[in-house]
Design a protein around this motif. Structure first.
Motif, PDB file in Angstrom:
ATOM      1  N   LEU A 309       6.643  18.656  73.945  1.00  0.00           N
ATOM      2  CA  LEU A 309       6.937  19.964  74.588  1.00  0.00           C
ATOM      3  C   LEU A 309       8.043  20.658  73.809  1.00  0.00           C
ATOM      4  O   LEU A 309       9.096  19.953  73.504  1.00  0.00           O
ATOM      5  CB  LEU A 309       6.984  19.846  76.231  1.00  0.00           C
ATOM      6  CG  LEU A 309       5.841  19.030  76.925  1.00  0.00           C
ATOM      7  CD1 LEU A 309       6.437  18.850  78.368  1.00  0.00           C
ATOM      8  CD2 LEU A 309       4.641  19.879  76.795  1.00  0.00           C
ATOM      9  N   ARG A 310       7.923  21.966  74.169  1.00  0.00           N
ATOM     10  CA  ARG A 310       9.044  22.709  73.778  1.00  0.00           C
ATOM     11  C   ARG A 310       9.248  23.651  75.062  1.00  0.00           C
ATOM     12  O   ARG A 310       8.568  24.476  75.315  1.00  0.00           O
ATOM     13  CB  ARG A 310       8.778  23.492  72.411  1.00  0.00           C
ATOM     14  CG  ARG A 310       8.516  22.641  71.111  1.00  0.00           C
ATOM     15  CD  ARG A 310       8.437  23.717  69.982  1.00  0.00           C
ATOM     16  NE  ARG A 310       7.840  22.735  68.871  1.00  0.00           N
ATOM     17  CZ  ARG A 310       8.800  22.214  68.064  1.00  0.00           C
ATOM     18  NH1 ARG A 310      10.173  22.345  68.284  1.00  0.00           N
ATOM     19  NH2 ARG A 310       8.409  21.490  66.959  1.00  0.00           N
ATOM     20  N   VAL A 368       7.283  27.100  78.552  1.00  0.00           N
ATOM     21  CA  VAL A 368       6.753  25.923  78.007  1.00  0.00           C
ATOM     22  C   VAL A 368       5.571  26.236  76.991  1.00  0.00           C
ATOM     23  O   VAL A 368       4.762  26.871  77.055  1.00  0.00           O
ATOM     24  CB  VAL A 368       6.122  25.264  79.107  1.00  0.00           C
ATOM     25  CG1 VAL A 368       5.669  23.606  78.548  1.00  0.00           C
ATOM     26  CG2 VAL A 368       7.027  24.894  80.221  1.00  0.00           C
ATOM     27  N   THR A 369       5.869  25.487  75.761  1.00  0.00           N
ATOM     28  CA  THR A 369       4.901  25.522  74.782  1.00  0.00           C
ATOM     29  C   THR A 369       4.520  24.161  74.497  1.00  0.00           C
ATOM     30  O   THR A 369       5.277  23.145  74.009  1.00  0.00           O
ATOM     31  CB  THR A 369       5.406  26.099  73.407  1.00  0.00           C
ATOM     32  OG1 THR A 369       5.983  27.427  73.721  1.00  0.00           O
ATOM     33  CG2 THR A 369       4.523  26.126  72.157  1.00  0.00           C
ATOM     34  N   VAL A 370       3.068  24.086  74.494  1.00  0.00           N
ATOM     35  CA  VAL A 370       2.419  22.547  74.451  1.00  0.00           C
ATOM     36  C   VAL A 370       2.569  22.336  72.897  1.00  0.00           C
ATOM     37  O   VAL A 370       1.676  22.933  72.238  1.00  0.00           O
ATOM     38  CB  VAL A 370       1.221  22.468  75.146  1.00  0.00           C
ATOM     39  CG1 VAL A 370       0.688  20.930  74.615  1.00  0.00           C
ATOM     40  CG2 VAL A 370       1.337  22.554  76.621  1.00  0.00           C
ATOM     41  N   ARG A 386       5.566  30.538  90.561  1.00  0.00           N
ATOM     42  CA  ARG A 386       4.400  31.602  89.750  1.00  0.00           C
ATOM     43  C   ARG A 386       4.274  30.886  88.288  1.00  0.00           C
ATOM     44  O   ARG A 386       5.154  30.389  87.722  1.00  0.00           O
ATOM     45  CB  ARG A 386       5.140  32.850  89.796  1.00  0.00           C
ATOM     46  CG  ARG A 386       4.301  33.993  89.035  1.00  0.00           C
ATOM     47  CD  ARG A 386       4.840  35.262  88.786  1.00  0.00           C
ATOM     48  NE  ARG A 386       5.048  35.789  90.170  1.00  0.00           N
ATOM     49  CZ  ARG A 386       4.342  36.506  90.920  1.00  0.00           C
ATOM     50  NH1 ARG A 386       3.088  36.831  90.646  1.00  0.00           N
ATOM     51  NH2 ARG A 386       4.889  37.045  91.976  1.00  0.00           N
ATOM     52  N   VAL A 387       3.052  31.027  87.832  1.00  0.00           N
ATOM     53  CA  VAL A 387       2.671  30.629  86.419  1.00  0.00           C
ATOM     54  C   VAL A 387       1.983  31.465  85.790  1.00  0.00           C
ATOM     55  O   VAL A 387       1.057  32.210  86.679  1.00  0.00           O
ATOM     56  CB  VAL A 387       2.011  29.376  86.504  1.00  0.00           C
ATOM     57  CG1 VAL A 387       0.739  29.607  87.186  1.00  0.00           C
ATOM     58  CG2 VAL A 387       1.798  28.838  85.191  1.00  0.00           C
ATOM     59  N   GLU A 388       2.347  31.947  84.702  1.00  0.00           N
ATOM     60  CA  GLU A 388       1.738  32.881  83.688  1.00  0.00           C
ATOM     61  C   GLU A 388       1.243  32.375  82.455  1.00  0.00           C
ATOM     62  O   GLU A 388       2.209  32.093  81.644  1.00  0.00           O
ATOM     63  CB  GLU A 388       2.624  34.070  83.564  1.00  0.00           C
ATOM     64  CG  GLU A 388       2.739  34.955  84.940  1.00  0.00           C
ATOM     65  CD  GLU A 388       3.663  36.117  84.534  1.00  0.00           C
ATOM     66  OE1 GLU A 388       4.045  36.314  83.514  1.00  0.00           O
ATOM     67  OE2 GLU A 388       3.917  36.695  85.782  1.00  0.00           O
ATOM     68  N   PHE A 389      -0.216  32.202  82.387  1.00  0.00           N
ATOM     69  CA  PHE A 389      -0.475  31.611  80.786  1.00  0.00           C
ATOM     70  C   PHE A 389      -0.602  32.923  79.776  1.00  0.00           C
ATOM     71  O   PHE A 389      -0.782  34.012  80.002  1.00  0.00           O
ATOM     72  CB  PHE A 389      -1.658  31.036  80.976  1.00  0.00           C
ATOM     73  CG  PHE A 389      -1.802  29.899  81.766  1.00  0.00           C
ATOM     74  CD1 PHE A 389      -1.706  28.508  81.267  1.00  0.00           C
ATOM     75  CD2 PHE A 389      -1.769  29.903  83.262  1.00  0.00           C
ATOM     76  CE1 PHE A 389      -1.691  27.496  81.936  1.00  0.00           C
ATOM     77  CE2 PHE A 389      -1.749  28.683  84.012  1.00  0.00           C
ATOM     78  CZ  PHE A 389      -1.573  27.553  83.156  1.00  0.00           C
ATOM     79  N   TYR A 422       2.874  29.059  78.325  1.00  0.00           N
ATOM     80  CA  TYR A 422       2.895  29.416  79.961  1.00  0.00           C
ATOM     81  C   TYR A 422       4.324  29.634  80.214  1.00  0.00           C
ATOM     82  O   TYR A 422       5.238  28.904  79.654  1.00  0.00           O
ATOM     83  CB  TYR A 422       2.213  28.729  80.877  1.00  0.00           C
ATOM     84  CG  TYR A 422       2.520  26.875  80.952  1.00  0.00           C
ATOM     85  CD1 TYR A 422       3.469  26.596  81.976  1.00  0.00           C
ATOM     86  CD2 TYR A 422       1.849  26.233  80.035  1.00  0.00           C
ATOM     87  CE1 TYR A 422       3.802  25.334  81.769  1.00  0.00           C
ATOM     88  CE2 TYR A 422       2.288  24.825  79.936  1.00  0.00           C
ATOM     89  CZ  TYR A 422       3.122  24.390  80.919  1.00  0.00           C
ATOM     90  OH  TYR A 422       3.437  23.126  80.850  1.00  0.00           O
ATOM     91  N   ASP A 423       4.482  30.662  81.122  1.00  0.00           N
ATOM     92  CA  ASP A 423       5.901  30.911  81.669  1.00  0.00           C
ATOM     93  C   ASP A 423       6.093  30.342  83.374  1.00  0.00           C
ATOM     94  O   ASP A 423       5.161  30.711  83.841  1.00  0.00           O
ATOM     95  CB  ASP A 423       6.361  32.181  81.410  1.00  0.00           C
ATOM     96  CG  ASP A 423       6.385  32.713  80.115  1.00  0.00           C
ATOM     97  OD1 ASP A 423       6.884  31.670  79.341  1.00  0.00           O
ATOM     98  OD2 ASP A 423       6.253  33.796  79.799  1.00  0.00           O
ATOM     99  N   LEU A 424       7.112  29.754  83.714  1.00  0.00           N
ATOM    100  CA  LEU A 424       7.011  29.368  85.120  1.00  0.00           C
ATOM    101  C   LEU A 424       8.182  30.043  85.627  1.00  0.00           C
ATOM    102  O   LEU A 424       9.420  30.045  84.984  1.00  0.00           O
ATOM    103  CB  LEU A 424       7.465  27.732  85.098  1.00  0.00           C
ATOM    104  CG  LEU A 424       6.112  26.882  84.469  1.00  0.00           C
ATOM    105  CD1 LEU A 424       6.747  25.412  84.501  1.00  0.00           C
ATOM    106  CD2 LEU A 424       4.869  26.900  85.130  1.00  0.00           C
TER     107      LEU A 424
END
Length: 832
Positions: A309-310, A368-370, A386-389, A422-424
């Protein structure tokens, strides 16, 4: 002398057919007064507004208000036009569907509307939401706002309820029935709403109180109108309507206050069961292998240095959660409980955001970047808000994302792959210090009890916490003992041999070996089992940490502070529930250090003192003769199969019988009231009262049978129109007893009742069982009984005072004696 000629009497006016009379009554009923239109509409609006409050916890968005106003305005307009123009039901239904089509997309699916006009895709979502929106609504976390087409169930329910309620309030003979659609709207909101009570008790009491007050007022107003039409003069509104309505309102308000107070003071101790608590969720964590079982895969030489993960924006010493596990069965730690009933097993879709208002901590924004990681579990931080992909697959992953708020675990159906971004937005809870944790008390969170726990767990707890007093101090002492006595070895490469897994045998080996050797997988499970033995609800958390708790730090680069996690950064920790701080994360893993030589840890043999008593023979028992293990000895004997089946079926049988009893209770009350009325009539104090009571019983039997018996008809008129020939004799006996020259005696009363029973029996001849049951439970005789006849009788008697003595109101001669004329129709309600 010839007799004088007598002019022939004018022919009697023919009696209009019954169908003509009904049509005339319908034409009169079509005249809807403005007061009824306005008053009924306003009351319906109030009922629907109160009922809609039950839907607010589901949406918590201003879009719900827009949908509610749109549905109420257009529904009211359609219903009022139908009432004024007397439109048939089919036309009103078609108009409702048209209004739903034109206004549904802008109101309930605003994201698919072109201004105030619907679009093709919006109409598709609108109509699919009518059928599928309910299931989506109960499989998603709340609140949902205006996400996708989830406003459609509320919009269509409110629109139909408005049209139905306003139509009933302005067109039906029983206006009070218009409160039923509002009750249905409220019940639907409760069923698809949250499992916690919120304001449902207050809303339910308020809605019921308003419906009862309106029913009482409408009933008295209808009665006053009937009396006014009968006597041909207005009645006092204050005495006939306002006074009884105020008395009924006071009673209802007092009962509402008491019920609300009891509901708020002593609420139910367990969450209520609603649709979302029993529905089969589309994501079941039990369908997937426990992520803790693959812990060693990250430590293999090929994966240890591979980027997983990054993460950007991660706070210092941040922890990235993969999954939270709360169920231990002696083989593995997993999610969801043994039967899926645990709170950790309920995953829901997140429409917009998760309610984290009760979490005390620091809000963080993490990207987060997988890059190498794969699996169904989505790495998150803290308590997700909240999560935004992003990326090309963002929409698909957004629709496949499920979240469990009780454990902070996220999942994506189909899994995540390289390139997922995605952003958390999350809240990292505040953590107590070791000194504060030493004073902590166990919380009351519900987690599945661990099964097949090795005996070494309790022994280790007793040996390491003997000097501690409180539960929190025991927890700190146990964690310190693990860190001091344990050594880290993954069993790969040049590491000391260390078995993988976290089953009961592996934990027993870890805690009893001369050299405590394992990795985060074993230490986290051992610490969780020991913390649960102390009394703390505990669960295991798998994730990534800086250096994997090895004392090193994950690489951080770039101006944005990007943290790169590799396979060697995987770790496992525990969370314990405390009464003071809620769930607290604890790191039970020893620091990475040099492992001492194994021969230095060889225990010294323990010599046993000699004993005079010879030891028992050491013959090994056969496997069949050995005592069962402790878990089997503590397990109670299973009842026989027939008893298990009976116990399993008993709640359903009792519930079914209770439902049937509730359904049949109103009919039983009707039958009981009729029996009490018959008994009171037959046991009257005077013979004349018993005779008139017998006639009343026959007349009520005609009403319940469905015959049209006018309130002002005489006994002979009723007997002529009644089926069969038993009514004529009853009318003659009753008239002779009431108007005869002598008082009636007991034998005449007995003959009258015998004849009445025979006549009523003749009315039942040739009728089916269903018709007899309908007659038995009919309430026509209770609505138009002696009280109604007496009111009409008093009205006729008042009008008869203007007629000259000796003649009745219709011009015929009155054959009764003066004393009997003065008695009025109260004694003989049938001869009006």
């Amino acid at each position: 002398m010839s007799a004088p000629s007598v002019a022939p009497a004018p022919p009697a006016a023919p009696t209009p057919p019954r169908r003509t009379t009904r049509r005339a009554a319908r034409r009169v009923a079509r005249r809807v007064s403005p007061f009824r239109l306005v008053g009924g509409t306003l009351v319906v609006w109030l009922l629907l507004a109160v009922a809609s409050v039950a839907w607010w916890p589901i949406y918590r968005d201003s879009g719900m208000l827009v949908a509610a106003v749109t549905a109420v305005v257009f529904g009211t307009l359609i219903a009022l036009l139908g009432a004024v123009l007397r439109l048939p039901t089919v036309v009103v239904a078609v108009a409702t569907v048209a209004a739903f089509t034109l206004t549904g997309v802008p109101a309930a699916v605003p994201g698919q509307a072109a201004g105030l006009l619907p679009t093709g895709h919006g109409l598709l979502d609108l109509y699919s939401g009518v059928a599928l929106g309910w299931k989506r609504l109960i499989t998603i976390s709340l609140p949902v706002g205006t996400y996708e087409a989830l406003l459609v169930p509320f919009f269509v329910t409110l629109l139909v309820a408005t049209v139905t309620a306003v139509s009933v309030a302005t067109r039906a003979s029983r206006q009070e029935l218009a409160s039923i659609p509002a009750l249905v709207l409220f019940a639907a909101g409760v069923v698809v709403g949250p499992s916690r009570l919120d304001t449902s008790i207050v809303v339910a009491v308020a809605l019921t109180a308003i419906a009862l007050v309106w029913a009482v007022t409408v009933r008295h107003a209808r009665r006053a109108v009937a009396v006014a039409e009968t006597i041909g003069a207005p009645v006092a509104v204050g005495r006939s309507v306002l006074r009884p309505a105020l008395v009924g309102t006071g009673t209802v308000v007092a009962a509402a206050v008491v019920a609300t107070g009891l509901g708020l003071v002593a609420p139910p101790s367990t969450p209520r069961t609603v649709a979302r608590t029993d529905v089969v969720k589309p994501f079941d964590p039990r369908d997937y292998v426990s992520p803790l079982s693959g812990f060693r895969a990250y430590e293999e030489s090929t994966e240890a240095d591979t980027t997983q993960l990054r993460v950007t924006g991660l706070p210092e010493n941040g922890f990235v959660r993969i999954a939270t596990l709360d169920t231990y069965d002696g083989v593995t730690y997993r999610v969801g409980g043994t039967d899926g009933a645990s709170a950790s097993g309920t995953f829901e879709r997140v429409p917009t955001s998760v309610d984290v208002r009760g979490v005390r901590g620091t809000t963080v924004h993490v990207g987060v970047t997988v890059d190498g990681y794969s699996g169904v579990w989505l790495p998150t931080v803290g308590d997700l808000e909240r999560v935004e992909f992003g990326g090309s697959a963002g929409d698909r992953e957004r629709g496949s994302f499920f979240y469990n708020a009780s454990t902070g675990t996220g999942a994506v159906l189909g899994g995540v792959d390289d390139g997922t971004r995605y952003d958390l937005t999350a809240v990292v809870p505040d953590q107590p210090t070791d000194e504060q944790l030493a004073k902590a008390q166990p919380g009351d969170a519900a987690v599945p009890a661990a099964r097949n726990v090795p005996d070494a767990v309790r022994d280790t707890v007793e040996s390491t916490t003997s000097d501690a007093g409180s539960d929190g101090a025991k927890l700190i002492a146990m964690i310190r003992a693990l860190k001091q006595n344990g050594y880290i070895s993954h069993g790969v490469g040049d590491d000391r041999v260390s078995r993988s897994g976290h089953g009961a045998d592996r934990i027993q080996e870890l805690l009893t070996s001369p050299l405590m050797l394992g990795d985060q997988e074993q230490y986290a499970v051992a610490a969780a089992l020991m913390a649960e033995d102390i009394g703390f609800p505990t669960r295991v958390v798998l994730g990534f940490a800086a250096g994997g708790d090895s004392g090193t730090t994950a690489s951080t680069s770039g101006s944005a502070g990007t943290t790169t996690f590799r396979g060697s950064d995987v770790t496992a920790r525990i969370e314990v529930d405390t009464a003071q701080w809620g769930w607290v994360t604890i790191n039970p893993n020893p620091a990475v250090r040099e492992i001492p030589a194994e021969q230095q840890q060889t225990p010294k043999p323990v010599t046993r003192p000699e004993t005079v008593v010879p030891p028992p023979p050491a013959d090994q028992q056969d496997q069949d003769q050995q005592a069962p293990p402790q878990s089997d000895r503590n397990t109670p004997d299973q009842p026989p199969l027939w008893l298990q089946i009976l116990l399993a079926a008993l709640p359903w049988v009792i519930g079914t019988l209770a439902f049937v009893a509730v359904v049949l209770l109103p009919f039983g009350v009707i039958v009981l009231v009729k029996r009490v009325r018959r008994r009171r009539r037959r046991r009257a104090t005077t013979a004349r009262a018993r005779i008139t009571g017998a006639w009343d019983e026959y007349r009520d039997a005609l009403l319940d049978r469905g015959e049209d018996v006018p309130v002002t008809a005489t006994r002979r008129e009723v007997a002529v129109s009644a089926p069969g020939d038993g009514g004529s004799g009853l009318a003659a006996l009753a008239d002779r007893a009431v108007f005869g020259p002598s008082d009636a005696d007991d034998r005449a009363a007995d003959r009258m009742w015998d004849a009445t029973d025979t006549a009523i029996g003749q009315l039942q001849e040739g009728r089916t069982r269903r018709q007899r049951i309908r007659t038995a439970v009919s309430v026509r005789s209770l609505r138009t009984g002696p009280a109604a006849v007496a009111r009409v009788g008093r009205a006729v008697a008042g009008r008869a005072r203007a007629v000259r003595p000796g003649r009745g109101a219709d011009g015929d001669y009155d054959v009764r004696r003066p004393a009997e004329r003065r008695s009025g129709p109260d004694e003989d309600r049938g001869n009006l």
